[in-house]
Design an enzyme around this catalytic site. Structure first.
Site, PDB file in Angstrom:
ATOM      1  N   HIS A  58       4.553  -7.554   1.256  1.00 37.10           N
ATOM      2  CA  HIS A  58       5.356  -6.491   0.874  1.00 37.10           C
ATOM      3  C   HIS A  58       5.645  -5.291   1.876  1.00 37.10           C
ATOM      4  O   HIS A  58       4.957  -5.441   2.801  1.00 37.10           O
ATOM      5  CB  HIS A  58       4.667  -5.694  -0.479  1.00 37.10           C
ATOM      6  CG  HIS A  58       3.407  -4.956  -0.105  1.00 37.10           C
ATOM      7  ND1 HIS A  58       2.154  -5.646  -0.275  1.00 37.10           N
ATOM      8  CD2 HIS A  58       2.994  -3.647   0.400  1.00 37.10           C
ATOM      9  CE1 HIS A  58       1.049  -4.571   0.152  1.00 37.10           C
ATOM     10  NE2 HIS A  58       1.697  -3.610   0.576  1.00 37.10           N
ATOM     11  N   HIS A  67       2.892  -5.044  -6.254  1.00 34.71           N
ATOM     12  CA  HIS A  67       4.126  -4.675  -5.575  1.00 34.71           C
ATOM     13  C   HIS A  67       4.864  -5.532  -4.754  1.00 34.71           C
ATOM     14  O   HIS A  67       4.162  -6.355  -3.911  1.00 34.71           O
ATOM     15  CB  HIS A  67       4.032  -2.984  -4.862  1.00 34.71           C
ATOM     16  CG  HIS A  67       3.001  -3.155  -3.931  1.00 34.71           C
ATOM     17  ND1 HIS A  67       1.703  -4.096  -3.921  1.00 34.71           N
ATOM     18  CD2 HIS A  67       2.870  -2.228  -3.034  1.00 34.71           C
ATOM     19  CE1 HIS A  67       1.162  -3.643  -3.140  1.00 34.71           C
ATOM     20  NE2 HIS A  67       1.821  -2.664  -2.365  1.00 34.71           N
ATOM     21  N   HIS A  78       4.524   0.666   6.229  1.00 33.16           N
ATOM     22  CA  HIS A  78       3.960  -0.608   6.831  1.00 33.16           C
ATOM     23  C   HIS A  78       4.422  -1.793   6.101  1.00 33.16           C
ATOM     24  O   HIS A  78       5.247  -1.775   4.976  1.00 33.16           O
ATOM     25  CB  HIS A  78       2.462  -0.270   6.157  1.00 33.16           C
ATOM     26  CG  HIS A  78       2.027  -0.415   4.933  1.00 33.16           C
ATOM     27  ND1 HIS A  78       1.878   0.801   4.163  1.00 33.16           N
ATOM     28  CD2 HIS A  78       1.961  -1.322   3.989  1.00 33.16           C
ATOM     29  CE1 HIS A  78       1.393   0.461   2.930  1.00 33.16           C
ATOM     30  NE2 HIS A  78       1.413  -0.840   2.778  1.00 33.16           N
ATOM     31  N   HIS A  80      -7.874   0.255  -2.327  1.00 33.85           N
ATOM     32  CA  HIS A  80      -6.740   1.340  -2.911  1.00 33.85           C
ATOM     33  C   HIS A  80      -6.971   1.767  -4.238  1.00 33.85           C
ATOM     34  O   HIS A  80      -7.539   0.586  -5.093  1.00 33.85           O
ATOM     35  CB  HIS A  80      -5.279   1.023  -2.893  1.00 33.85           C
ATOM     36  CG  HIS A  80      -4.777   0.848  -1.076  1.00 33.85           C
ATOM     37  ND1 HIS A  80      -4.770   1.739  -0.493  1.00 33.85           N
ATOM     38  CD2 HIS A  80      -4.027  -0.292  -0.847  1.00 33.85           C
ATOM     39  CE1 HIS A  80      -4.348   1.374   0.702  1.00 33.85           C
ATOM     40  NE2 HIS A  80      -3.897   0.138   0.204  1.00 33.85           N
ATOM     41  N   TYR A  88      -5.756  -0.942   7.218  1.00 32.80           N
ATOM     42  CA  TYR A  88      -4.543  -0.629   8.111  1.00 32.80           C
ATOM     43  C   TYR A  88      -4.698  -0.519   9.565  1.00 32.80           C
ATOM     44  O   TYR A  88      -5.808  -0.155   9.830  1.00 32.80           O
ATOM     45  CB  TYR A  88      -4.199   0.534   7.591  1.00 32.80           C
ATOM     46  CG  TYR A  88      -3.357   1.028   6.250  1.00 32.80           C
ATOM     47  CD1 TYR A  88      -2.540   0.246   5.829  1.00 32.80           C
ATOM     48  CD2 TYR A  88      -3.873   2.223   5.679  1.00 32.80           C
ATOM     49  CE1 TYR A  88      -1.835   0.430   4.592  1.00 32.80           C
ATOM     50  CE2 TYR A  88      -3.325   2.535   4.208  1.00 32.80           C
ATOM     51  CZ  TYR A  88      -2.319   1.495   3.793  1.00 32.80           C
ATOM     52  OH  TYR A  88      -1.808   1.719   2.590  1.00 32.80           O
ATOM     53  N   GLU A 122      -0.510  -3.919   7.257  1.00 34.29           N
ATOM     54  CA  GLU A 122      -1.734  -3.830   6.341  1.00 34.29           C
ATOM     55  C   GLU A 122      -2.250  -5.271   5.964  1.00 34.29           C
ATOM     56  O   GLU A 122      -1.184  -6.111   5.997  1.00 34.29           O
ATOM     57  CB  GLU A 122      -1.347  -3.109   4.984  1.00 34.29           C
ATOM     58  CG  GLU A 122      -2.349  -3.248   3.914  1.00 34.29           C
ATOM     59  CD  GLU A 122      -1.923  -2.727   2.514  1.00 34.29           C
ATOM     60  OE1 GLU A 122      -0.558  -2.784   2.042  1.00 34.29           O
ATOM     61  OE2 GLU A 122      -2.715  -2.004   1.930  1.00 34.29           O
TER      62      GLU A 122
END
Ligand SMILES: [Fe+2]
Length: 303
Positions: free
Chosen positions: A149, A196, A210, A242, A251, A261
């Site tokens: 993503h 996502h 990112h 997260h 990261y 990421e």
């Protein structure tokens, strides 16, 4: 019908050779083609010709994000929907980039270039699709399974969300709002069952926060961090979680300063799930669930 997935991303890099070393040798992608000023790469568990294009430039950032559609006719449908939404569109002929068919292009009000495509040369996954082994013999670096993503920054997160929901039929999995509920500060959007496929957070327009690569286990996330340290890759976050999406993560930055990421796990949302809402007072925990403190570079380092 419509968008299948976030299938590719093009990023700008200032040193093509250094970027290639980073994404091929450290992230673990495979170089599949090159032409003057561009290198094409893919991960081992992806069927299409490429998922990442490195474009030589005098500045870092995202050149485009590309969504694969299920049927060729979806391009015409999406073109009409984009125009009805008020966006200009144009088509780029097949073969303009290596391996790519006809592409529909537009620019979001956030300033991000977005592309849609149906045809891309199929080169298959590295382990083959008949009686496959679980990973390829030549897995290397972090061994990224696939491109996952992008997270982008823009001033009007609600408007970016409206485009993906109303025009492309995405579903919002999670969001962050101001305590008074008046402004959306972060929006996580999916068309697959991933937490996502694209996300937006409040920040300057037209910027990349990112791009993420999928790993399949917490052990692989830990090993990715070993590689970050082993090769002195600038690192922002060692293995963590997260709160938003529950994803496991690290990261780090490519040589041009584009944040990468590694991402593993996370929620598995359905379209009839409720939108998970975070309030901005909980932002440190939502983003850095273990550390529970904001890292100053998180908001500042965008390309
Ligand atoms: Fe991410």
């Amino acid at each position: 019908m419509g968008v299948l997935r976030n299938g590719k991303v093009g990023i700008r890099v200032m040193d093509l050779d250094a970027a290639l070393t980073h994404y091929r040798d450290y992230v673990g992608l495979y170089e599949v083609a090159r032409e003057p000023g561009r290198v094409y790469l893919k991960a081992w568990d992806e069927y299409d010709h490429h998922s990442l294009i490195l474009k030589e430039s005098d500045r870092a950032g995202m050149d485009h994000v590309g969504f694969k559609v299920r049927f060729a006719s979806d391009l015409d449908d999406i073109e009409k929907r984009c125009q009805a939404f008020g966006l200009e569109t144009h088509k780029v002929a097949a073969g303009t980039r290596i391996g790519e068919g006809e592409t529909l292009c537009s620019v979001l009000s956030s300033g991000h270039r977005i592309e849609f495509y149906h045809d891309m040369e199929r080169t298959g996954i590295k382990v083959g699709s008949k009686n496959p082994q679980p990973w390829p013999d030549d897995i290397h670096g972090m061994g990224a399974n696939r491109y996952d993503h992008v997270l982008l920054t823009c001033d009007d997160v609600a408007e970016a969300t409206r485009f993906f929901v109303e025009v492309l039929d995405f579903h919002q999995s999670e969001r962050m709002i101001t305590p008074d509920g008046k402004e959306t500060l972060a929006s996580f959007l999916h068309i697959t069952n991933k937490a996502h496929d694209i996300a937006f957070i409040k920040g300057p327009d037209a910027k990349l926060h990112h791009l993420a690569f999928a790993l399949s286990s917490w052990d692989e996330v830990l090993r990715a961090a070993d590689i970050q340290s082993r090769y002195d890759i600038p690192t922002e976050l060692t293995p963590s979680r997260h709160g938003l999406t529950r994803g496991l993560t690290t990261y780090f930055f490519d040589p041009s300063g584009n944040r990468n990421e590694t991402y593993c796990g996370g929620t598995f949302p359905y379209f009839d799930d409720e939108v998970v809402t975070w309030t901005a007072d909980q932002a440190p925990k939502a983003i850095f669930y273990h550390g529970r403190e904001m890292i100053s570079s998180f908001a500042e380092a965008v390309t």
